[in-house]
Structure formats: structure tokens, C-alpha cells
Design an enzyme around this catalytic site. Structure first.
Site, mmCIF file in Angstrom:
data_model
loop_
_atom_site.group_PDB
_atom_site.id
_atom_site.type_symbol
_atom_site.label_atom_id
_atom_site.label_comp_id
_atom_site.label_asym_id
_atom_site.label_seq_id
_atom_site.Cartn_x
_atom_site.Cartn_y
_atom_site.Cartn_z
ATOM 1 N N GLN A 13 0.732 -1.404 0.187
ATOM 2 C CA GLN A 13 0.041 -0.490 0.029
ATOM 3 C C GLN A 13 1.651 1.745 -0.318
ATOM 4 O O GLN A 13 2.308 1.585 0.468
ATOM 5 C CB GLN A 13 -1.016 0.210 1.190
ATOM 6 C CG GLN A 13 -2.033 -1.121 1.133
ATOM 7 C CD GLN A 13 -2.975 -0.694 2.736
ATOM 8 O OE1 GLN A 13 -3.629 -1.784 2.414
ATOM 9 N NE2 GLN A 13 -3.521 0.609 2.301
ATOM 10 N N SER A 94 4.922 -6.095 2.716
ATOM 11 C CA SER A 94 3.497 -6.523 3.240
ATOM 12 C C SER A 94 2.210 -6.971 2.231
ATOM 13 O O SER A 94 2.710 -8.455 1.832
ATOM 14 C CB SER A 94 2.488 -5.239 3.957
ATOM 15 O OG SER A 94 1.724 -4.552 4.750
ATOM 16 N N ARG A 119 -9.281 -8.820 3.255
ATOM 17 C CA ARG A 119 -7.574 -8.527 5.030
ATOM 18 C C ARG A 119 -7.904 -7.149 4.303
ATOM 19 O O ARG A 119 -7.771 -6.421 6.026
ATOM 20 C CB ARG A 119 -6.833 -9.009 3.546
ATOM 21 C CG ARG A 119 -5.642 -8.609 3.986
ATOM 22 C CD ARG A 119 -4.348 -8.764 4.198
ATOM 23 N NE ARG A 119 -3.396 -8.931 4.922
ATOM 24 C CZ ARG A 119 -1.536 -7.056 4.704
ATOM 25 N NH1 ARG A 119 -2.240 -6.156 3.760
ATOM 26 N NH2 ARG A 119 -1.098 -7.289 4.691
#
Length: 317
Positions: A13, A94, A119
Site C-alpha cells: 500500500q 506487506s 484482508r
């Protein structure tokens, strides 16, 4: 070029932006097909959102995660479509770990798109908006940051810890908003060059994400996971795994454990890789990789010319 000299890394992200991959979508069938597949799975026009949506909508965690996974898989498929060589090892930061596992053949794409959407939703709802925060800390040793976060947690009565070890001297902390603010003050006093709050809506990779991990575990239990065809270095312990059961566990642990990116890159280097290809939007990981090891050659695939130039460079070496 021998595949063991090439590593692929996949961003998490923060790399998303409205209008990304427009040229790649126009140029490569694989990119168009991958976005169409993701749209069919999720029930909305993902490509229209990426090109014409609001940045705020794209930044919603449960939207960002499937969009970035789709972007990375699309560029991976375009790379293969153009005859690109397979890497010898992969890693993702991540969320990017899920992208790596799809591209390594351990996770099905349709399953992964749904999984990361859930998620994102679980991570967002684990801590109410406003109660969690993250901050980037520049210019202090890891040990000092860990110690000061522990002191700040004790002083504030909240949770704060180092969650992303991105490169030497660049660490992200996260936790309860008050505890993060306390830690920022103490870290500046200790000599941090910069301590910057990040524009995120939840304290990712902290123990506060354990409820999200419990919910994710239920979903992951119902998804087929295979042994990866290409080794994938996991964020939690900076090592590859072949056992699908252990991979399943690590995907859950990762949501509330620190991202050991500096160690992941060290594992890649120890595998023999000298060329790092960032497979996704932006060049965030390329910058981190160069800070970790200046001897590594970094490439990007986001723009068609970059992809084709990377292909030429790696096949001519």
C-alpha cells in the site's frame, strides 16, 4: 541470464495512484485481461476506478489491496507475455507478499483478489478510525527505536512498536494514536532526523491487528495454497517456505507482525540475485533496495518502455 541472478519484488500500500498503468493497459493484452478478470471476481469495474475514480476511493484499504495485487499480477503476466525470464526468488512488501505468492503459483489469482479485499476490510475495522496511527522515523538505529517505543508505550498506557524495517535508518512505527505521538516526541529528542505521521487509517502490523488476523485465518483456511514454483521470502521471518500449511500460518501472522524488509532483501542477496525487478506501480521498493545494498541493479515494469528496456537489459547481461 541465469534466473538465480534475478529477483522480483512486489509493492504494498502507498504505491497506488489514479491513472496508473494506463499505457501498459493499452499496450499489453495481459494487463487488460487481468483487470477484466479481477472486475468479474469483485463485481465492479476496477479499471474504471483506477483511471477515473477519486484518489480517496482508491486509498480505502479494502479497495487499495485488490487494486495493487491486480496491478502487480497484470505486469507479471505482461512480462511473461513478452518472453521475460523467470526470477530465481521473489518477495513482496506487506500486501505485496500476496502478489508474489500468486505470481509464484502458490495462490490462485481469483482467490487472492477476494482474500486481500477481505484482508483490507478486516484491517480497517480492527481499530476504529482515529484511534490508530503510523509514522516514519528517519535516522535512528533499529535498537534505539525499539527501546524508545517500549518506553513510550509504558508511559502512555497504549500500544506502539516498530512495524516496518524498510531500510537502515528508515523504520515505520504504529499503534494507538496517543502512544505514537508520545513515541514521536521521544524519538525526536533522541536525535531522529525526521519523524513524520503517515496518512493511513489503521495501525498496520501491530498487535492491534490480531482481531483482523483471527478473521483472516478463517478465510485463508478455505483457500487452496500450493508450494510455490519460485521461492518467496516472507515478511515475518525473511525466509522462503515450501509447506502450504506454514505459508497459510505466515499470511495470518504477517497482518500483526513487523515487516522485516531489510532482512528480506539480505535473503535475496544471499540467494545470488544482483538484479531486482519491481513488479507493480511506482518505484518505492527500488529506492529502499538501493538504500539497503547499493550494489544491486534495480528495474521497474510500470511503463511499457521500462518493461521492454528491462527485458533487453536482463537478456543481454
Amino acid at each position: 541470464m541465469p534466473e538465480n541472478l534475478i529477483a522480483f519484488v512486489f509493492p504494498g500500500q502507498g504505491s497506488q495512484k489514479v491513472g496508473m498503468l494506463a499505457a501498459a493497459h493499452e499496450r499489453f493484452h495481459a494487463v487488460r485481461d487481468t483487470f477484466a478478470e479481477a472486475s468479474a471476481v469483485l463485481g465492479y469495474d476496477m479499471w474504471d476506478l483506477v483511471q477515473n475514480g477519486e484518489q480517496e476511493a482508491l486509498n480505502l484499504t479494502e479497495t487499495t489491496q485488490p487494486v495493487l495485487l491486480t496491478s502487480s499480477v497484470a505486469l507479471w503476466r505482461a512480462w511473461l507475455e513478452q518472453g521475460g525470464p523467470l526470477p530465481g526468488i521473489m518477495a513482496g512488501h506487506s500486501l505485496g507478499e500476496f502478489s508474489a505468492l500468486v505470481c509464484a503459483g502458490a495462490l490462485g489469482f481469483a482467490d487472492a483478489v477476494q482474500l486481500v479485499q477481505q484482508r483490507g476490510a478486516f484491517m480497517q475495522t480492527a481499530v476504529p478510525v482515529g484511534e490508530g496511527a503510523m509514522a516514519a522515523i528517519i535516522g535512528l538505529e533499529d535498537e534505539a527505536i525499539n527501546r524508545i517505543c517500549s518506553d513510550a508505550a509504558a508511559a502512555s498506557g497504549g500500544v506502539v512498536s516498530a512495524v516496518n524495517f524498510n531500510s537502515p535508518g528508515q523504520v515505520v512505527i504504529a499503534g494507538h494514536t496517543g502512544a505514537v505521538d508520545e513515541a514521536i516526541g521521544r524519538l525526536k529528542e533522541a536525535g531522529a532526523k525526521r519523524a513524520m505521521p503517515l496518512p493511513v487509517s489503521a495501525p498496520f502490523h501491530t498487535q492491534l491487528m490480531k482481531p483482523a488476523g483471527e478473521r483472516l485465518a478463517e478465510v485463508v483456511a478455505g483457500i487452496t495454497i500450493s508450494s510455490p514454483k519460485i521461492p518467496v521470502v516472507h515478511n515475518v521471518h525473511a525466509a522462503p517456505e515450501q509447506d502450504p500449511g506454514r505459508i497459510r500460518e505466515l499470511l495470518v501472522e504477517q497482518i500483526y507482525s513487523p515487516v522485516q524488509w531489510t532482512r528480506c532483501v539480505a535473503t535475496i542477496v544471499n540467494s545470488g540475485a544482483i538484479n531486482i525487478v519491481e513488479c507493480g506501480p511506482g518505484k518505492v521498493l527500488s529506492g529502499l533496495v538501493r538504500r539497503i545494498d547499493k550494489s544491486l541493479q534495480c528495474f521497474s515494469l510500470e511503463e511499457p518502455d521500462d518493461l521492454l528496456n528491462t527485458l533487453t537489459a536482463l537478456t543481454e547481461q
